[in-house]
Scaffold this motif. Structure first.
Motif, PDB file in Angstrom:
ATOM      1  N   ASP A   1       0.800  -1.220   0.000  1.00 16.61           N
ATOM      2  CA  ASP A   1       0.000   0.000   0.000  1.00 16.61           C
ATOM      3  C   ASP A   1       0.834   1.272   0.000  1.00 16.61           C
ATOM      4  O   ASP A   1       0.511   2.233  -0.675  1.00 16.61           O
ATOM      5  N   SER A   2       1.934   1.264   0.766  1.00 19.15           N
ATOM      6  CA  SER A   2       2.726   2.490   0.864  1.00 19.15           C
ATOM      7  C   SER A   2       3.453   2.770  -0.443  1.00 19.15           C
ATOM      8  O   SER A   2       3.583   3.920  -0.869  1.00 19.15           O
ATOM      9  N   THR A   3       3.890   1.700  -1.133  1.00 15.79           N
ATOM     10  CA  THR A   3       4.524   1.899  -2.432  1.00 15.79           C
ATOM     11  C   THR A   3       3.509   2.465  -3.408  1.00 15.79           C
ATOM     12  O   THR A   3       3.795   3.391  -4.157  1.00 15.79           O
TER      13      THR A   3
ATOM     14  N   SER B   1       0.793   4.204  -2.744  1.00 15.61           N
ATOM     15  CA  SER B   1       0.424   5.607  -2.507  1.00 15.61           C
ATOM     16  C   SER B   1       1.563   6.544  -2.886  1.00 15.61           C
ATOM     17  O   SER B   1       1.320   7.667  -3.331  1.00 15.61           O
ATOM     18  N   ALA B   2       2.805   6.067  -2.750  1.00 21.66           N
ATOM     19  CA  ALA B   2       3.941   6.882  -3.210  1.00 21.66           C
ATOM     20  C   ALA B   2       3.881   7.065  -4.725  1.00 21.66           C
ATOM     21  O   ALA B   2       4.123   8.159  -5.246  1.00 21.66           O
ATOM     22  N   ASP B   3       3.537   6.013  -5.443  1.00 20.34           N
ATOM     23  CA  ASP B   3       3.405   6.106  -6.902  1.00 20.34           C
ATOM     24  C   ASP B   3       2.284   7.071  -7.282  1.00 20.34           C
ATOM     25  O   ASP B   3       2.438   7.882  -8.196  1.00 20.34           O
ATOM     26  N   LEU B   4       1.163   6.969  -6.587  1.00 19.10           N
ATOM     27  CA  LEU B   4       0.043   7.854  -6.889  1.00 19.10           C
ATOM     28  C   LEU B   4       0.410   9.306  -6.616  1.00 19.10           C
ATOM     29  O   LEU B   4       0.031  10.209  -7.369  1.00 19.10           O
ATOM     30  N   ALA B   5       1.184   9.533  -5.565  1.00 17.46           N
ATOM     31  CA  ALA B   5       1.620  10.897  -5.251  1.00 17.46           C
ATOM     32  C   ALA B   5       2.564  11.421  -6.336  1.00 17.46           C
ATOM     33  O   ALA B   5       2.486  12.591  -6.736  1.00 17.46           O
TER      34      ALA B   5
ATOM     35  N   GLN C   1       7.738   0.967 -13.814  1.00 15.92           N
ATOM     36  CA  GLN C   1       6.635   0.047 -13.513  1.00 15.92           C
ATOM     37  C   GLN C   1       5.651   0.615 -12.493  1.00 15.92           C
ATOM     38  O   GLN C   1       4.458   0.318 -12.550  1.00 15.92           O
ATOM     39  N   GLY C   2       6.158   1.434 -11.570  1.00 15.56           N
ATOM     40  CA  GLY C   2       5.282   2.031 -10.554  1.00 15.56           C
ATOM     41  C   GLY C   2       4.252   2.934 -11.203  1.00 15.56           C
ATOM     42  O   GLY C   2       3.066   2.904 -10.861  1.00 15.56           O
ATOM     43  N   ILE C   3       4.717   3.733 -12.161  1.00 14.90           N
ATOM     44  CA  ILE C   3       3.798   4.626 -12.869  1.00 14.90           C
ATOM     45  C   ILE C   3       2.917   3.826 -13.808  1.00 14.90           C
ATOM     46  O   ILE C   3       1.716   4.083 -13.932  1.00 14.90           O
TER      47      ILE C   3
END
Lengths: 87, 115
Positions: free
Chosen positions: B4-6, B8-12, B62-64
């Protein structure tokens, strides 16, 4: 991981009652399709939301096994030839 | 396989990118070398409109690539944002381009044209 045109059509019609779906196999390889979805229930619905409705009908396959689907949406009384196939 | 934290970091990160550009295209490949027909079509439309835009190559991150689908609740790439608002993918861009709505949107939003 291709899908048959008939399967795509069946999913869309099941998800959007009353929709007419016209599928074109763009490359003849069973993997690149164009779909034109015409539905009265699109009235008053934005393009983005119409597309979301179709994607929802496809139940998560869009962007996964179904990558190459060109999608246009229209109302039943849209003028003929207003689709993207018009040259 | 992101926690989840990864995510939300990507979404930010995505929100930050979207906020920094007037016109931003998330795409596969670069404007010079699009890696997919849909991205290529999106680029052609933006170039026809002569609009100044930025792009993000989702294949490089990949995060984006995963995060952008959740960000907009939209499962496919490319995705166009104008002034922070999600406009649509390449099919919607094409429909809006053909009807003149995309040009109107660019005009109304006061977006800079390319040199």
């Amino acid at each position: 991981m291709a899908m048959a045109a008939s399967e795509i059509e069946a999913l869309i019609v099941a998800g959007i009652p009353g929709a007419t779906v016209e599928i074109t196999d763009l490359a003849g390889d069973g993997d690149h399709y164009a779909a034109r979805v015409v539905a009265e229930s699109f009235r008053g619905v934005s393009r983005v939301e119409r597309t979301r409705l179709v994607y929802a009908a496809l139940g998560g396959r869009m962007g996964a096994e179904l990558h190459a689907l060109q999608l246009t949406t229209a109302l039943p009384d849209a003028p003929l030839g207003s689709g993207p196939e018009q040259g | 396989m992101t926690d989840d934290s990864t995510q939300s970091a990507d979404l930010a990160r995505i929100a930050d990118l979207v906020g920094k550009s007037d016109v931003l295209l998330f795409m596969k490949g670069s404007p010079l070398f699009p890696q997919c027909g849909f991205s290529s079509r999106a680029i052609a439309i933006l170039q026809h409109l002569n609009v100044q835009f930025d792009s993000v190559d989702v294949l490089q991150d990949q995060g984006i690539r995963q995060g952008i689908k959740a960000f907009s609740d939209w499962p496919t790439i490319p995705q166009l944002y104008v002034k922070g608002e999600f406009v649509g993918g390449s099919d919607i861009m094409m429909e809006m381009y053909e009807s003149g709505e995309l040009e109107q949107l660019i005009e109304d939003q006061g977006v800079a044209r390319a040199e």
